[in-house]
Design a protein around this motif. Sequence first.
Motif, short mmCIF file in Angstrom:
data_model
loop_
_atom_site.label_atom_id
_atom_site.label_comp_id
_atom_site.label_asym_id
_atom_site.label_seq_id
_atom_site.Cartn_x
_atom_site.Cartn_y
_atom_site.Cartn_z
N ALA A 1 -1.23 -26.34 -29.21
CA ALA A 1 0.05 -25.72 -29.59
C ALA A 1 0.25 -24.42 -28.82
CB ALA A 1 0.09 -25.46 -31.09
N GLN A 2 1.45 -24.21 -28.29
CA GLN A 2 1.74 -22.95 -27.60
C GLN A 2 1.97 -21.81 -28.58
OE1 GLN A 2 4.89 -23.28 -24.74
NE2 GLN A 2 3.74 -24.64 -23.38
N ALA A 3 2.45 -22.14 -29.78
CA ALA A 3 2.71 -21.12 -30.79
C ALA A 3 1.83 -21.36 -32.00
CB ALA A 3 4.19 -21.13 -31.21
N LYS A 4 1.24 -20.30 -32.52
CA LYS A 4 0.40 -20.42 -33.71
C LYS A 4 1.25 -20.85 -34.91
CE LYS A 4 -3.21 -17.12 -32.43
NZ LYS A 4 -3.94 -15.89 -32.83
N GLY A 5 0.66 -21.71 -35.72
CA GLY A 5 1.37 -22.19 -36.91
C GLY A 5 2.14 -23.48 -36.69
N ASP A 6 2.17 -23.98 -35.44
CA ASP A 6 2.90 -25.22 -35.16
C ASP A 6 2.04 -26.47 -35.31
OD1 ASP A 6 5.27 -24.00 -34.68
OD2 ASP A 6 5.18 -24.12 -32.49
N GLU A 7 0.77 -26.30 -35.66
CA GLU A 7 -0.14 -27.44 -35.70
C GLU A 7 0.34 -28.54 -36.65
OE1 GLU A 7 -2.26 -24.07 -33.99
OE2 GLU A 7 -1.10 -24.32 -35.83
N LYS B 1 3.45 -29.13 -37.70
CA LYS B 1 4.67 -29.75 -37.16
C LYS B 1 4.34 -30.70 -36.03
CE LYS B 1 8.31 -27.25 -36.47
NZ LYS B 1 9.19 -26.17 -35.99
N ILE B 2 3.35 -30.33 -35.21
CA ILE B 2 2.94 -31.20 -34.11
C ILE B 2 2.37 -32.51 -34.64
CG2 ILE B 2 1.26 -31.45 -32.23
CD1 ILE B 2 1.58 -28.43 -31.75
N THR B 3 1.50 -32.40 -35.63
CA THR B 3 0.89 -33.61 -36.20
C THR B 3 1.93 -34.51 -36.82
OG1 THR B 3 -1.16 -32.38 -36.63
CG2 THR B 3 -0.85 -34.45 -37.81
N GLN B 4 2.84 -33.93 -37.59
CA GLN B 4 3.89 -34.74 -38.23
C GLN B 4 4.79 -35.39 -37.19
OE1 GLN B 4 5.88 -32.07 -40.92
NE2 GLN B 4 4.24 -32.13 -42.45
N GLY B 5 5.17 -34.62 -36.15
CA GLY B 5 6.02 -35.16 -35.11
C GLY B 5 5.37 -36.29 -34.34
N LEU B 6 4.09 -36.13 -34.00
CA LEU B 6 3.39 -37.17 -33.26
C LEU B 6 3.22 -38.43 -34.09
CD1 LEU B 6 0.69 -35.09 -31.36
CD2 LEU B 6 2.67 -36.25 -30.38
N HIS B 7 2.98 -38.27 -35.40
CA HIS B 7 2.87 -39.46 -36.25
C HIS B 7 4.21 -40.19 -36.34
CE1 HIS B 7 -1.06 -37.91 -37.79
NE2 HIS B 7 -1.29 -39.20 -37.87
N ARG B 8 5.32 -39.44 -36.34
CA ARG B 8 6.63 -40.09 -36.33
C ARG B 8 6.85 -40.83 -35.02
NH1 ARG B 8 10.51 -37.74 -39.66
NH2 ARG B 8 11.91 -39.36 -38.85
N LEU B 9 6.44 -40.22 -33.92
CA LEU B 9 6.60 -40.87 -32.62
C LEU B 9 5.69 -42.08 -32.47
CD1 LEU B 9 6.89 -37.76 -30.27
CD2 LEU B 9 8.72 -39.26 -31.07
N PHE C 1 11.59 -32.51 -32.33
CA PHE C 1 10.95 -31.76 -33.41
C PHE C 1 10.78 -30.27 -33.10
CE2 PHE C 1 9.56 -36.17 -33.56
CZ PHE C 1 9.89 -36.52 -34.86
N GLY C 2 11.22 -29.85 -31.90
CA GLY C 2 11.28 -28.44 -31.59
C GLY C 2 9.96 -27.73 -31.44
N VAL C 3 8.91 -28.44 -31.02
CA VAL C 3 7.61 -27.80 -30.80
C VAL C 3 7.17 -28.05 -29.35
CG1 VAL C 3 6.78 -27.78 -33.16
CG2 VAL C 3 6.49 -29.84 -31.79
N THR C 4 6.58 -27.02 -28.76
CA THR C 4 6.12 -27.08 -27.38
C THR C 4 4.60 -27.04 -27.35
OG1 THR C 4 8.12 -25.90 -26.72
CG2 THR C 4 6.36 -26.06 -25.10
N VAL C 5 4.02 -27.91 -26.55
CA VAL C 5 2.56 -28.01 -26.50
C VAL C 5 2.10 -28.07 -25.06
CG1 VAL C 5 2.46 -29.22 -28.72
CG2 VAL C 5 2.59 -30.53 -26.59
N ASP C 6 0.81 -27.84 -24.88
CA ASP C 6 0.16 -28.00 -23.58
C ASP C 6 -0.88 -29.11 -23.67
OD1 ASP C 6 1.55 -25.88 -22.33
OD2 ASP C 6 0.16 -24.42 -23.22
N LEU C 7 -1.18 -29.71 -22.53
CA LEU C 7 -2.21 -30.75 -22.46
C LEU C 7 -3.33 -30.29 -21.54
CD1 LEU C 7 -0.01 -33.97 -22.06
CD2 LEU C 7 -1.13 -33.16 -24.13
#
Length: 542
Positions: free
Chosen positions: A259-265, A267-275, A314-320
């Motif tokens: 996660a690029q921003a703290k606290g988005d973990e 939202k990231i998990t929920q968004g990826l499960h939806r995808l 879902f409005g969250v930005t991540v790095d790989l």
Amino acid sequence: MLEQLKDKFGAAICPIVVPFEDTYVNLIEHKAYKYDDKGIAKEVPMPTDMGHRLEGLEVAMSEAVAETNEEFFEKYFAGEPFAREELIAGIHEGIKKGTVSPVFCGDSLSLQGIDLLLDDLVDLFVYPGEINGEIAKKADGDVVEIAYDETKPLAALVFKTVADPFVGKLSYFKVISGVMKPETQVYNARTGQTEKVGKLLLVRGKKQTDTDVVMAGDIGAVAKMTSPITGDTLCAVTNQIELEGLKFPEPCLSLAILAQAKGDEEKITQGLHRLMEEDPTFILENNVETHQQIVSGLGEMHLDVIISKLKAKFGVTVDLEAPKVAYRETIRKKVKVEGKHKKQTGGHGQFGHVWIEFEPGPQEELLFEEHVFGGSVPRNFFPAVEKGLRESTVRGVLAGFPVVNIKATLVDGSYHPVDSSEMSFKMAATLAFKAGIAQASPILLEPIGHLRALVPDPIMGDIIGDINKRRGRVLGMNPGEDSMQEIEAEVPMSEMSDFAVVMRSISQGRGSYSLKFERYEDAPPQISQKVISEAKHIVDEE
């Protein structure tokens, strides 16, 4: 392009609509069309300067039709031309049998030629009722064929799922038999649960139209059904079956997601499960050993698309980044060590004393035995000793990776009738473990994967060369279809982080591969030194 298709697929290639300069020629109708600025087709005279090219295209179409039955073959062999109705009947029969592959042309931006394609779809292509049904499995395991018949019980296959954070989940389905209607109860063969059908939609491009019924052979969509995912079977409650479903390729590229921003973990998990509901070809898992979230897909571009959807929907930005490799540690010789925990404070103290033999074990998990004589260590402390050893195997002495394939035998020790306790003997076992593993020639183990790569024959040598550079061992090569070769090899997992990118580059997108964990092997000295050095550097920073 047409010649390339014929070279690869032979006489099955059947040109229907072909381009000539700014004109579209329909070979069945023997008519030519031009489109104005508004995209309206207008019939024009057949181009006179096509010459032998037109004759060659008509011959290619006639060859494909002649292959559909003996009557047409004899007529073609006799040099007689096919009538329009015969061309339509022959192409229709060939498409039904799978022996004819029609070829059209058009412009996807201006939509020129699309109306010709749609008209020919009506005349040439096969209706659901004309073909064999789908294979399904009943609740008792019997295999049956489900015909495209609207009078039979409902059976539908969910082939696509769209997750929208505002609209909700939209499930696209194809009705195989029966009819789908709103407000009816359907049975989900995967979950074993029933659910009421919501609002039904017919989808044409971006346009969605409400409908009261979707017939057998048709495609529709249903909104806000919670249980179905891609590949599920929806059927009548009284006729519980499961369709053969869809086969998806296995993910081959795994990257860690940050996660690029703290606290988005969350939202990231929920968004990826939806995808994941709409795309079964990628997997999200939480690696408890490396404390990373790992997303696996079909390649670098596939994962980039997923990350883009995650941001857009879902409005969250991540790095790989490349995931950490889960190494293991083990020992190579037998040692006998002492572990003594002694602490004296006011009142009761702490005292635990053990002698333990460590040696290579036959199984991955710790094998604990006790050969204590004369009561030097009371039996009620044996579980505490074993617990201390098992907890110690989580973190090895070389680089902090789990320790596997060891056997620990409690052979001697001593105790104090007042100060000894379970905690004391647990601490003593921990001290013995750290001392014993360090003396027993500890080594690092690296994970080895089994690679199956399907590549075109001309580039097989390049792929094998790349595998060798990655310290891989080629096990064999098997000929595949269409001038493809299957390469089997064993490769260290730590060397495969960018193999998907290299494979796509060398094979120009024509190659594919699968990689599965096989076993652990001794890591080479230079790899061990590098991993241990990096682990110590991380510890020093912490």
